[in-house]
Design a protein around this motif. Sequence first.
Motif, PDB file in Angstrom:
ATOM      1  N   UNK A 197      26.895   9.495  85.249  1.00 21.49           N
ATOM      2  CA  UNK A 197      26.948   9.638  86.705  1.00 21.49           C
ATOM      3  C   UNK A 197      28.255   9.050  87.248  1.00 21.49           C
ATOM      4  N   UNK A 198      28.637   7.880  86.727  1.00 19.50           N
ATOM      5  CA  UNK A 198      29.878   7.248  87.163  1.00 19.50           C
ATOM      6  C   UNK A 198      31.084   8.124  86.838  1.00 19.50           C
ATOM      7  N   UNK A 199      31.096   8.698  85.651  1.00 22.53           N
ATOM      8  CA  UNK A 199      32.182   9.580  85.233  1.00 22.53           C
ATOM      9  C   UNK A 199      32.244  10.816  86.131  1.00 22.53           C
ATOM     10  N   UNK A 200      31.084  11.386  86.439  1.00 17.96           N
ATOM     11  CA  UNK A 200      31.026  12.570  87.295  1.00 17.96           C
ATOM     12  C   UNK A 200      31.521  12.255  88.703  1.00 17.96           C
ATOM     13  N   UNK A 201      31.145  11.095  89.212  1.00 18.12           N
ATOM     14  CA  UNK A 201      31.599  10.687  90.538  1.00 18.12           C
ATOM     15  C   UNK A 201      33.114  10.540  90.563  1.00 18.12           C
ATOM     16  N   UNK A 202      33.693   9.985  89.504  1.00 20.24           N
ATOM     17  CA  UNK A 202      35.149   9.834  89.436  1.00 20.24           C
ATOM     18  C   UNK A 202      35.860  11.179  89.373  1.00 20.24           C
ATOM     19  N   UNK A 203      35.186  12.186  88.819  1.00 16.74           N
ATOM     20  CA  UNK A 203      35.770  13.524  88.713  1.00 16.74           C
ATOM     21  C   UNK A 203      35.576  14.358  89.981  1.00 16.74           C
TER      22      UNK A 203
END
Length: 300
Positions: free
Chosen positions: A111-117
């Motif tokens: 989720x954190x990675x997706x938010x950063x993208x």
Amino acid sequence: MYLFQRIEEVVLQYNDTRRAIGEFVLKERSNLRRMSMDEVAKSTYTSKATLVRFAKTVGYSGWREFIVAFMDEVVYEEKSRAEIDANFPFKEKDTHQVVANSIAMLQTESISDTMNLLDMTMLDQAMSLLFNSRKITVFCISPYIYLAEVFRRKMLTIGIAIEIAKPLEASLSAQALTDQDCAILISYSGNNEILEPISHIKTLKKRGVSMIGITSVGDNYIKKNVDCILMMSSRERLYSKISNFATEESVHFLLNVLFSCYFKQHYQENIDHKIFSAKEIERQRYSTLNLMKENHQAHE
């Protein structure tokens, strides 16, 4: 699509020397920087000319250009490696507690990675397309079709009926859409234009349908043909993994964001609609239970 993933596609699609080279490159990626072209050819029982053809298959003019790009990606992966391996988040001898902790951490990282993208300009564009569409249809295959069903139900709770294109009928669904409609296409690789859901892009473009693509980081067919792109976490291999833990969590998050942004556009109206609908459903359930109780008593 990352180069790693393009190589995996070659391994899956071909049953010749390209598969042997692809498997070797993925297995020995940490050692390739120290290997000459002759050594790679000897290790794969191929030739320099075959290595060049392999490089061209994945989009490079020659072996040297391919190796430079590949090693750049290896270095990037090593530097940005998350705490949990998205492909093999647990080991055979791990305790149940370790497995549970690993999956929890993996989902959080996804989720954190997706938010950063997440590109806010793209999100604004996606919401504009959804708000202005007469009909919304989601095109995807398993396992994302189950996540799309959850999204469909959430949208239905605020009075918005969307369609999930069934794989065997998706071509008919694409033909039925118009320039007043919007299609959401979900594909991790996003790169095989003869397979669903990517195979429907040409029809959708021809019919003027607005499109939102949810796909992995890097170049692929969806990105080249769809203007509005939301990127999912892309740390998983195409097939060398235990399951789609990270990508499923990533897609679920993105669909939840789309629903939530849609909801907040008419916030109070949607709150009122949900409360009214919930009361109606509960009233029906209560009546049904009473009816069952009365029937039971009548037979006593």
